[in-house]
Enzyme design. Structure first.
Site, PDB file in Angstrom:
ATOM      1  N   ILE A  42      -0.802   5.199  -2.920  1.00 18.58           N
ATOM      2  CA  ILE A  42      -0.956   4.707  -1.555  1.00 18.58           C
ATOM      3  C   ILE A  42       0.441   4.294  -1.093  1.00 18.58           C
ATOM      4  CG2 ILE A  42      -2.098   3.064  -0.034  1.00 18.58           C
ATOM      5  CD1 ILE A  42      -4.018   5.066  -1.495  1.00 18.58           C
ATOM      6  N   LYS A  43       0.854   4.899   0.012  1.00 16.75           N
ATOM      7  CA  LYS A  43       2.231   4.687   0.486  1.00 16.75           C
ATOM      8  C   LYS A  43       2.250   3.560   1.511  1.00 16.75           C
ATOM      9  CE  LYS A  43       5.792   8.040   1.837  1.00 16.75           C
ATOM     10  NZ  LYS A  43       5.939   9.470   2.125  1.00 16.75           N
ATOM     11  N   ILE A  44       3.081   2.565   1.246  1.00 19.93           N
ATOM     12  CA  ILE A  44       3.142   1.360   2.103  1.00 19.93           C
ATOM     13  C   ILE A  44       4.604   1.127   2.478  1.00 19.93           C
ATOM     14  CG2 ILE A  44       2.790  -1.164   2.117  1.00 19.93           C
ATOM     15  CD1 ILE A  44       0.469  -0.798   0.211  1.00 19.93           C
TER      16      ILE A  44
END
Ligand SMILES: O=C(CO)[C@@H](O)[C@H](O)[C@H](O)[C@H](O)COP(=O)(O)O
Length: 411
Positions: A181-183
């Site tokens: 999950i890219k944050i």
């Protein structure tokens, strides 16, 4: 919006990292990693082609051999050396899906929904397919490579809780072990990173432009691991995406404005110097008693991932943001230009910490000239978030137009 990584062979690692974006009309999409085949017109086992037209789509297969389907040996490239000799995983940074490709998918499943919901349905399906493709690599490398990243909506870059909720939702609906999950590493999202990691969700932290923010990102990862109730931390991993070329683009402009011979002489040196100091910080933070306590529970280091590696100033060497950043346990994401240049004439040797004192010298000299590293980080972050938002908005607009033209989405 998506990052994909893979190995080309069980023992020879290379990775693919990609950005999902619609392009003009084409009959199919290619999720492709073309190594030797691109340059000498041979088919290699590292080529993946996934047709997006459901009627044409075959089973997703990853070939993991040193020969292609015809038994032709795959030509080795420097990318194999990068991984085997220096422990750096090269990831390819270019995945696109033509808009026309989305239409059958819209037609089949998203009738009557708002366009953002339609977008997420499409993205989740693509990410699941890609995760399946790269799962063998994930298993072969014991969760080191073989990830596919999907980014939370960039519209949430200022929202701590909204980002945590979005990350939880995406992780749940994608439901694959090898999804990242890219944050974004904005001030609001650093606490989100801690929370998401503490839930056992693996994270690609993107848009890092300064050493101070990078340190906060590492701390969020360590805090998150410590707060996790898990006894085994070995499957909670993370990469820290440190952006490189954009730093030179901005600082070079400032140096040109200063205009003295000393300032002009420092052009094209800031980004690599800062990256070398980031690696030094990585080595420091992932050692010592605090880190060793986490290692006892199986924790893995948050690897540095070099992003924005293509050269923007044609006056500079075309491997400027790849060749000097080679080091163990790092990832280099390369778009076509950087990848081709490196395969053609890149030299593989450990460079990232070969001259730290020179990097410190450049960093300090820039500061003395009045370059404020904190301001540089802030400006690049604002621009980066803004550009991610604009891409997202324009993608949704394009989808909406296409859907409207087919009268598929009721608003
Ligand atoms: O976001 C990440 C990694 O997290 C990157 O892969 C990212 O998609 C690309 O490297 C950058 O957006 C490319 O940067 P630039 O060449 O446009 O400066």
């Amino acid at each position: 919006m998506a990052t994909i990584s893979r190995l080309s062979t069980p023992s020879h690692a290379a990775s693919v990292s990609s950005t999902l974006k619609p392009r003009s009309a084409q009959p199919k999409i290619l999720i492709g990693f073309y190594r030797s085949s691109d340059f000498n017109a041979k088919v290699s086992s590292s080529k993946l082609a996934v047709r997006s037209n459901p009627a044409l789509r075959g089973p997703l297969v990853v070939k993991c051999s040193k020969a292609d389907g015809n038994g032709t040996p795959v030509k080795r490239t420097v990318l194999h050396d990068l991984y085997e000799k220096e422990g750096q995983s090269p990831w390819y940074d270019n995945l696109c899906r033509p808009v026309t490709d989305l239409l059958p998918l819209i037609a089949s499943g998203v009738r009557g929904k708002d366009i953002e919901a339609a977008y997420w349905e499409l993205v989740v399906k693509d990410i699941q397919d890609a995760c399946k493709l790269f799962e063998p690599i994930y298993d072969q490398t014991n969760a080191a490579d073989g990830y596919v990243s999907v980014e939370v909506s960039p519209r949430l870059a200022d929202e701590t809780k909204g980002t945590v909720d979005a990350a939880k939702w995406l992780h749940k609906v994608v439901d694959r072990r090898n999804v990242y999950i890219k944050i974004p590493a904005t001030a609001a999202c650093v606490p989100s990173i801690k929370d998401v990691i503490s839930l056992g969700i693996s994270v690609n932290v993107t848009l890092i432009f300064s050493l101070s923010r990078y340190e906060a990102v590492i701390d969020a990862y360590l805090d998150g691991l410590e707060a996790s109730g898990l006894n085994d931390l070995s499957k909670v991993t993370s990469v820290a995406s440190f952006f490189v070329s954009r730093v030179d683009t901005l600082i070079d402009k400032k140096l040109e404005k200063i205009g003295t011979p000393e300032a002009l002489d420092l052009r094209g040196k800031a980004a690599v110097a800062q990256a070398a100091l980031a690696y030094k910080l990585y080595q420091k933070k992932f050692s010592g008693p605090r880190w060793e306590a986490l290692v006892k529970k199986g924790a893995k280091k948050q690897r540095l991932l070099w992003a924005s590696t293509s050269v923007k100033n044609p006056a500079y060497p075309d491997t400027l943001y790849v060749a000097p950043l080679i080091g163990p346990d790092t990832v280099s994401t390369m778009p076509d230009q950087a990848l081709q240049a490196f395969i053609d004439h890149g030299a593989v040797s450990r460079t990232i910490d070969s001259n730290v004192s020179e990097a410190e010298g450049v960093y300090n000299a820039l500061e003395k000239l009045g370059i404020d590293w904190s301001d540089v980080g802030t400006q690049l972050e604002l621009e980066g978030v803004d550009s991610f938002k604009k891409s997202f908005d324009s993608l949704l607009d394009t989808l909406q137009e296409k859907a409207n033209s087919l009268k598929l989405v009721s608003l």
